[in-house]
Structures are given as C-alpha cells and as structure tokens.
Design a protein around this motif. Structure first.
Motif: not given
Length: 124
Positions: A11-20, A85-89
């Motif tokens: 999560i930190n590598e991708i970044g919470p803002a990018n995930i959102k 409920a899809p997530h970042f992956f």
C-alpha cells in the motif's frame, strides 16, 4: 504480523491516493458497464458520494451470490441486491468478467434485467 507488514508495504509503495483514484475509476467503470448492459444499481452515480461498493439489483441475491462464488467471483448479497467491491488489484477486465458471469447467471435463473426498490425493511 508478517503478512500485515507486507500488505502495508505494498500500500505504501503504490500510495493511498493512487489506490483511491483507481478504486474510484473502477466504481465509475462498473456503473458505466451496468448501464450498457441494462442492469440496475442502487449505488450513487456520483463517485464522490460512494465508496468502492456497487450494488446491483437481482431477484434472488443469495442464489446469485452462491452461483457467483461457484464461478470464482466474490460478491455479497444484502437485501435485494448483490454487491461488488473491487480493490486496487482489480482490472477493467476483471469487472467485465464478473459482469459477464452475472449476466449468465441472471439469464439461467430467468432474471435477466431485474430492478429493485430499497425500502426501510430491505435496506442493505
């Protein structure tokens, strides 16, 4: 603890803002695909007013949930709807596959274009 640490590193590598941003894109994409397929949602259409979950109207949510599970799609039934409920992956192709499978199931059970009404009694 090791697994949680590894997850937090991702999560930190991708970044919470990018995930959102990606989850918002997936939410918007799911709603657009539902519209194209003539399926109904009770979710807000304004992505700023919704989370990652998208609610889809079906007549028999528990049956649909079980059938999706048998075919490798994770969803949950709540009241008169099934929730994705899809997530970042998750990718657009994953959404398309899940909706293709959902349409197949709805056709098999004779519930091709269900609608639903949310009331205080059946609110998810």
């Amino acid at each position: 603890a090791y697994v949680a640490k590894a997850g937090m590193e991702i999560i930190n590598e991708i970044g919470p803002a990018n995930i959102k941003e990606w989850i918002d894109e997936l939410s918007d994409y799911t709603i657009r695909q539902l519209d194209k397929r003539g399926l109904h949602t009770t979710s807000p259409r304004d992505i700023r007013k919704k989370g990652p979950t998208t609610s889809i109207c079906v007549s028999d949510p528990h049956l649909v949930e079980e059938e999706l599970k048998k075919r490798g799609v994770v969803a949950s039934s709540r009241g008169p709807i099934i929730r994705f409920a899809p997530h970042f992956f998750v990718t657009h192709a994953d959404i398309d596959r899940a909706l293709d499978i959902l349409e197949d199931i709805l056709q098999e059970i004779g519930d091709e274009k269900p609608t639903c009404q949310i009331t205080p009694k059946n609110r998810p």
